[in-house]
Scaffold this motif. Structure first.
Motif, short mmCIF file in Angstrom:
data_model
loop_
_atom_site.label_atom_id
_atom_site.label_comp_id
_atom_site.label_asym_id
_atom_site.label_seq_id
_atom_site.Cartn_x
_atom_site.Cartn_y
_atom_site.Cartn_z
N TYR A 427 0.84 -1.21 0.00
CA TYR A 427 0.00 0.00 0.00
C TYR A 427 0.87 1.26 0.00
N GLN A 428 1.92 1.24 0.78
CA GLN A 428 2.81 2.40 0.84
C GLN A 428 3.53 2.61 -0.49
N GLU A 429 3.88 1.53 -1.18
CA GLU A 429 4.46 1.64 -2.51
C GLU A 429 3.47 2.28 -3.47
N SER A 430 2.24 1.83 -3.41
CA SER A 430 1.19 2.36 -4.29
C SER A 430 1.04 3.87 -4.13
N LEU A 431 1.19 4.35 -2.89
CA LEU A 431 1.00 5.79 -2.61
C LEU A 431 2.14 6.65 -3.16
N LYS A 432 3.21 6.03 -3.66
CA LYS A 432 4.26 6.80 -4.33
C LYS A 432 3.74 7.40 -5.63
N VAL A 433 2.76 6.74 -6.23
CA VAL A 433 2.15 7.22 -7.47
C VAL A 433 0.78 7.82 -7.18
N ARG A 434 0.02 7.14 -6.36
CA ARG A 434 -1.36 7.56 -6.07
C ARG A 434 -1.34 8.68 -5.01
N THR A 435 -1.05 9.87 -5.46
CA THR A 435 -1.00 11.01 -4.54
C THR A 435 -2.36 11.70 -4.52
N PHE A 436 -2.55 12.51 -3.49
CA PHE A 436 -3.82 13.24 -3.35
C PHE A 436 -4.06 14.17 -4.53
N ASP A 437 -3.01 14.83 -5.00
CA ASP A 437 -3.16 15.81 -6.08
C ASP A 437 -3.36 15.15 -7.44
N ALA A 438 -2.59 14.08 -7.72
CA ALA A 438 -2.62 13.48 -9.05
C ALA A 438 -3.80 12.53 -9.23
N PHE A 439 -4.06 11.68 -8.24
CA PHE A 439 -5.12 10.66 -8.36
C PHE A 439 -5.91 10.60 -7.05
N PRO A 440 -6.71 11.62 -6.80
CA PRO A 440 -7.38 11.71 -5.49
C PRO A 440 -8.24 10.50 -5.14
N GLU A 441 -8.99 9.99 -6.12
CA GLU A 441 -9.88 8.84 -5.83
C GLU A 441 -9.06 7.60 -5.48
N ASP A 442 -8.03 7.32 -6.28
CA ASP A 442 -7.17 6.16 -6.03
C ASP A 442 -6.40 6.33 -4.72
N TRP A 443 -5.98 7.56 -4.45
CA TRP A 443 -5.28 7.86 -3.19
C TRP A 443 -6.19 7.54 -2.00
N ALA A 444 -7.43 7.97 -2.08
CA ALA A 444 -8.37 7.73 -0.99
C ALA A 444 -8.63 6.24 -0.80
N ARG A 445 -8.77 5.51 -1.91
CA ARG A 445 -9.02 4.07 -1.83
C ARG A 445 -7.83 3.35 -1.18
N THR A 446 -6.62 3.79 -1.54
CA THR A 446 -5.43 3.17 -0.96
C THR A 446 -5.30 3.51 0.52
N GLN A 447 -5.63 4.75 0.88
CA GLN A 447 -5.62 5.14 2.30
C GLN A 447 -6.59 4.25 3.09
N MET A 448 -7.74 3.98 2.51
CA MET A 448 -8.73 3.16 3.19
C MET A 448 -8.19 1.74 3.40
N ASN A 449 -7.58 1.16 2.36
CA ASN A 449 -7.04 -0.19 2.48
C ASN A 449 -5.87 -0.25 3.46
N LEU A 450 -5.06 0.81 3.46
CA LEU A 450 -3.95 0.88 4.42
C LEU A 450 -4.50 0.91 5.84
N GLY A 451 -5.59 1.65 6.02
CA GLY A 451 -6.23 1.69 7.33
C GLY A 451 -6.73 0.32 7.77
N ILE A 452 -7.30 -0.45 6.84
CA ILE A 452 -7.78 -1.80 7.17
C ILE A 452 -6.61 -2.68 7.61
N ALA A 453 -5.48 -2.56 6.90
CA ALA A 453 -4.30 -3.36 7.25
C ALA A 453 -3.80 -3.03 8.66
N TYR A 454 -3.78 -1.74 8.98
CA TYR A 454 -3.35 -1.35 10.33
C TYR A 454 -4.37 -1.78 11.39
#
Length: 729
Positions: A427-454
Motif C-alpha cells: 500500500y505504501q508503494e502504491s502511494l508513491k504514485v497515487r497522490t492526493f493531487d494526481a489521483f485523489p480517488e485512487d489515493w483515498a481508496r489506498t488510504q482506506m485499504n492501508l487503514g484496514i491493514a493497520y
C-alpha cells in the motif's frame, strides 16, 4: 537453402528498387484503386520483410538524388502512397508493416518540406503521428510523445480557417494521444483531450458530418469517463450522454462495428456509474457488453472480442444481483476467454490488465479452497508486474501494488503477521504514485485499504495501530464525501466503525462503540443491498450492538443485533466461506438474548430462544460458541430457580470448555456450578468448584472476579462449619 525475399544479412538495393518501381507501375495502372494495390502487396508478400525495411532509405536516395524536382516529387508520392497502404495492410507482420510505413513517411518529409509543400508535409506528419500512436515496436510512452509532436507539427499548417476538416481530424488524433498519454500529469492530459474533442465539434456537426460527429462524441465520452477533475458523478453522466448521442448515428444496421464499440464504452460507464441504483447500473452494463458481443466475435474481431470479454468479467465480478458465487465463476471464465487473444507477446499491456482482473476475481472467489484462491490471485498480480513497471506504466503499477496488498491482507498461507506487514508495504508503494493531487480517488481508496491493514496488524502496539488506521480512514474522507462518492463514503464509514469498535475494547470507551454503531447505520443507508460491503456492515453492526449490550443490558440492542445478523445471512451466498461464521452469530446472540429475557421475566420466550440456539449450534463446527450457549442456558434455568437443569447445562458447558482448554469459560462455569451446588445444599461440592474457579481467576489476573468468588467461598465455609458444629452439638 534459398533465402526468402531479399535475405536477412545484407539489403539488396536492386531487388528493393525493383519492388518500388513495380509498385509505382501498379499505382499508375490501377489508377489509385486501393483494393487492386492491396492485391499487389498480397502477390509480393515475400518481399515485405526486414530486408526491405533496411533497403528503403537507400532506394529512396538512389531514386531521388540528383534528380529533377518533378521526378523527386513523383517518387515522394510513390513512397507516401506505399506508407499509407502498408500502414493498414491486414496481412504480413503488423509490427513490420508499421515500421515500413514510418520509414517511408520520414523519407518523404525530406522532399515535402513545410515551406514548399505545406499541405503534403502536414498530411505526412499527421499520418506519421497516427502510425507512431499505434506502433507496437518500441516503448509506448515514447511512441505517444512522438505522435503528439507530429500532430503539433501538422497543426502548424492545418488551421481551423484554412483546412478545417484536416484540422478537425488532427485535433481528434491529438485528443486521443493525450487520452492515452503516460508522461505528464494525467489530470492535465485528460483536460487537453477534452479541449481537443470539443474543438472538433466546431467542424464536425451532426448535420454536416454525422459519422465524424458520432466518432467525436464517442471519444469525448471516453475522456469524461477517465476524467480526474470535476465531480466524478457529473463526469460519468456526461460520458453516458456522449455515448447515447453517438448511438444516434452508430446504429446496429448502418455501423455495426462502431455501434458495438459504443455499446462497450457505454457498458464501461454504467459499470462505474454513481447515480442510480448500483445493482441496476451493473445489469445495464452487462446488457451493453452482451450487445457488443453480437458484433465483436472471436473470429471477426478477436481483439475487440477479448476486450469486451474482459469488461464483461469486471461487471460480473462486481454484480450484486443473482448468486455471488455464480457471478464470480462467470467472471473468471470471461477473463480466461480474453487470455485466448491477449497473450504476453502480442498484447502485453492487455494481458497484464487481464491478469490483474483475474487475480481480483480469484481474490474474491467463493468456490474452491479460499487459501488456494488467494495464492492464485497473488500469482496473477505478480505476473501483471512483468509488464506494469513503475517506469513504464506507473499508474497501472500502483493499482497492481494495491491489489497485491489486498491479497496479502487476506492471505491464509504463511504467517499472518508477515502477510500484514507485506500488505502495508504494498500500500505504501502504491502511494508513491497515487497522490492526493494526481489521483485523489485512487489515493483515498489506498488510504482506506492501508487503514484496514493497520486495523488488523499484529506487530506493534495495538493501540498505536488502531490510531494509525483511524487516521487513514479520516484521510480517505477528504475525497470520499457523501455527495461526490457515496459508495466510497459508505465503505470508509464501515471501516472507521470497525476500528472504533476495536478501540472501545481496549479503552472501555462506550462513546467509541456508540459512534461505531451510528457509522454502520449511516453506511447502510447508502451501500447497495446485497453487495459485499452491505453484508459485512450488517454483520459488523450486529457484533457492535451485541458488544454494547454487555454494558447497556438493553434488550433492544440484542434484538437489533439479531436483525442485523439475519439480514447479513439472508444476502450471503450459501457457498460463501464466511457463511458459517455469520450463521453462528445468530444462535450465539439468541442465547444471550434468551438469558436476558428470562432475567426480565419473559422466561417462556427466553427459554425458547435458548433451546433453539442450542439445537442449531450443536450441529455446527464452532465448539466455543456452543459452549457459551450451554452456559447461557444454564444461567437462564438458574434465574428460574430450576437448579437441577441449571446444574446439568453448567456441567455440559464446563466439559466443553475443558476440552477446548478455554480458561475463562472453565472459571465461569465452575463458579456458577459451585453456586448451584451450594443452593442445592451440596456445600462441599460447591466449595470445591468455587476454589478451582478462584484459582483460575487468579491465574488469569482477574483479581476482582477472584475476590468475588473468594467471598462466596468464605461465606459457604462459615455456613459449613456452623452446620458441622450443630451436628456435633
Amino acid at each position: 537453402m534459398k533465402k526468402k525475399g531479399f535475405g536477412k544479412s545484407q539489403p539488396s538495393i536492386k531487388e528493393a528498387k525493383k519492388f518500388i518501381l513495380a509498385f509505382r507501375e501498379c499505382e499508375i495502372n490501377k489508377n489509385g484503386d486501393k483494393a487492386k494495390r492491396e492485391d499487389f502487396l498480397k502477390a509480393n508478400l515475400d518481399k515485405l520483410d526486414e530486408s526491405l525495411l533496411e533497403a528503403l532509405p537507400l532506394v529512396f536516395r538512389d531514386l531521388t538524388a540528383n534528380k529533377l524536382s518533378q521526378e523527386r516529387e513523383n517518387f515522394a508520392s510513390v513512397f507516401g502512397n506505399f506508407a499509407l497502404l502498408i500502414k493498414d495492410f491486414s496481412l504480413n507482420d503488423k509490427s513490420l508493416n508499421q515500421e515500413l510505413s514510418i520509414v517511408a513517411f520520414k523519407l518523404i518529409l525530406k522532399i515535402w518540406s513545410s515551406q514548399e509543400f505545406p499541405e503534403y508535409w502536414a498530411k505526412a506528419q499527421e499520418k506519421l503521428g497516427v502510425t507512431y500512436f499505434q506502433r507496437i515496436k518500441g516503448e509506448k510512452v515514447d511512441n505517444i510523445e512522438i505522435a503528439i509532436s507530429c500532430f503539433q507539427e501538422a497543426l502548424k499548417v492545418y488551421t481551423f480557417t484554412a483546412f478545417s476538416e484536416d484540422w478537425a481530424i488532427t485535433q481528434i488524433n491529438m485528443g486521443t494521444a493525450y487520452l492515452e498519454r503516460i508522461r505528464g500529469e494525467s489530470a492535465d492530459n485528460l483536460e487537453i483531450a477534452i479541449t481537443c474533442y470539443r474543438e472538433v465539434l466546431k467542424v464536425f456537426t451532426f448535420i454536416a458530418f454525422p459519422e465524424d460527429w458520432a466518432m467525436t462524441q464517442n471519444n469525448l465520452g471516453n475522456a469524461y469517463l477517465e476524467r480526474i477533475r470535476g465531480e466524478r458523478t457529473h463526469n460519468l453522466e456526461i460520458a453516458i450522454t456522449c455515448y447515447q448521442e453517438a448511438l444516434k448515428v452508430y446504429t446496429f444496421t448502418a455501423f455495426p462495428e462502431d455501434w458495438a464499440m459504443t455499446q462497450n464504452n457505454l457498458g464501461n460507464t454504467y459499470a462505474q456509474r454513481i447515480k442510480g441504483e448500483q445493482a441496476d447500473n451493473l445489469e445495464t452494463a452487462i446488457t451493453c457488453y452482451q450487445e457488443a458481443l453480437k458484433v465483436r466475435t472471436f473470429d471477426t474481431f478477436p481483439q475487440n472480442w477479448a476486450m469486451t470479454q474482459m469488461n464483461l468479467g469486471i461487471a460480473y465480478s462486481n454484480r450484486i444481483k443473482e448468486e455471488r458465487a455464480d457471478n464470480l465463476e462467470t467472471a473468471i471464465a470471461c477473463y480466461q476467454e480474453a487470455l485466448k487473444v491477449f497473450n504476453f507477446n502480442n498484447f502485453p499491456q492487455e494481458w497484464a490488465t487481464t491478469q490483474m482482473n483475474l487475480g481480483s476475481a480469484y481474490s474474491d472467489r467463493i468456490r474452491g479452497e479460499r487459501a488456494d484462491n488467494l495464492e492464485t490471485a497473488i500469482t496473477c498480480y505478480q505476473e501483471a508486474l512483468k509488464v506494469r513497471t513503475f517506469d513504464t506504466f506507473p499508474q497501472e503499477w500502483a493499482t497492481t501494488q494495491m491489489n497485491l496488498g489486498n491479497a496479502y491482507q487476506n492471505r491464509i498461507k504463511e504467517e499472518r503477521a508477515d502477510n500484514l506487514e507485506t500488505a502495508i508495504i504494498y500500500y505504501q508503494e502504491s502511494l508513491k504514485v497515487r497522490t492526493f493531487d494526481a489521483f485523489p480517488e485512487d489515493w483515498a481508496r489506498t488510504q482506506m485499504n492501508l487503514g484496514i491493514a493497520y486495523s488488523d496488524r499484529i506487530r506493534g502496539e495495538r493501540a498505536d495501530n488502531l490510531e494509525t488506521a483511524i487516521a487513514c480512514f479520516q484521510e480517505a474522507f477528504k475525497v470520499f464525501t457523501f455527495d461526490a462518492f457515496p459508495q466510497g463514503w459508505a465503505r470508509t464509514q464501515g471501516n472507521l466503525a470497525e476500528a472504533l469498535t476495536e478501540r472501545s475494547s481496549l479503552n472501555n470507551n462506550t462513546q467509541d462503540l456508540d459512534q461505531a454503531i451510528e457509522l454502520y447505520q449511516q453506511a447502510l443507508t447508502v451501500s447497495a443491498a446485497g453487495s459485499d460491503y452491505f453484508i459485512n456492515d450488517q454483520y459488523s453492526l450486529g457484533h457492535a450492538l451485541a458488544r454494547r449490550y454487555e454494558t447497556s443490558k438493553n434488550p433492544d440492542d440484542l434484538q437489533q443485533s439479531l436483525a442485523a445478523y439475519q439480514i447479513a445471512l439472508d444476502y450471503l451466498s450459501p457457498e460463501h466461506y464466511d457463511r458459517q461464521q455469520y450463521w453462528q452469530a445468530i444462535p450465539a446472540t439468541q442465547a444471550i438474548l434468551g438469558s436476558r429475557l428470562v432475567r426480565d421475566g419473559n422466561w417462556q420466550e427466553g427459554l425458547k430462544l435458548l433451546i433453539n440456539s442450542l439445537n442449531q449450534l450443536k450441529t455446527g463446527d464452532n465448539s466455543l460458541v456452543y459452549a457459551n450457549a450451554l452456559y447461557q442456558t444454564g444461567y437462564a434455568y438458574e434465574l428460574l430457580s430450576d437448579q437441577e437443569n441449571a446444574r446439568l447445562y453448567y456441567r455440559d458447558a464446563l466439559r466443553l470448555y475443558e476440552h477446548l482448554q478455554d480458561l475463562p469459560g472453565i472459571a465461569t462455569s465452575r463458579e456458577s456450578l459451585g453456586n448451584v451446588f451450594v443452593s442445592q445444599g451440596h456445600l462441599e461440592k460447591g466449595m470445591s468448584e468455587l476454589a478451582q474457579a478462584r484459582e483460575i481467576y487468579q491465574q488469569l489476573g482477574k483479581t476482582e472476579a477472584a475476590e468475588k468468588v473468594d467471598n462466596t467461598y468464605q461465606s459457604v465455609q462459615q455456613v459449613l462449619e456452623q452446620v458441622k458444629s450443630e451436628v456435633l452439638g
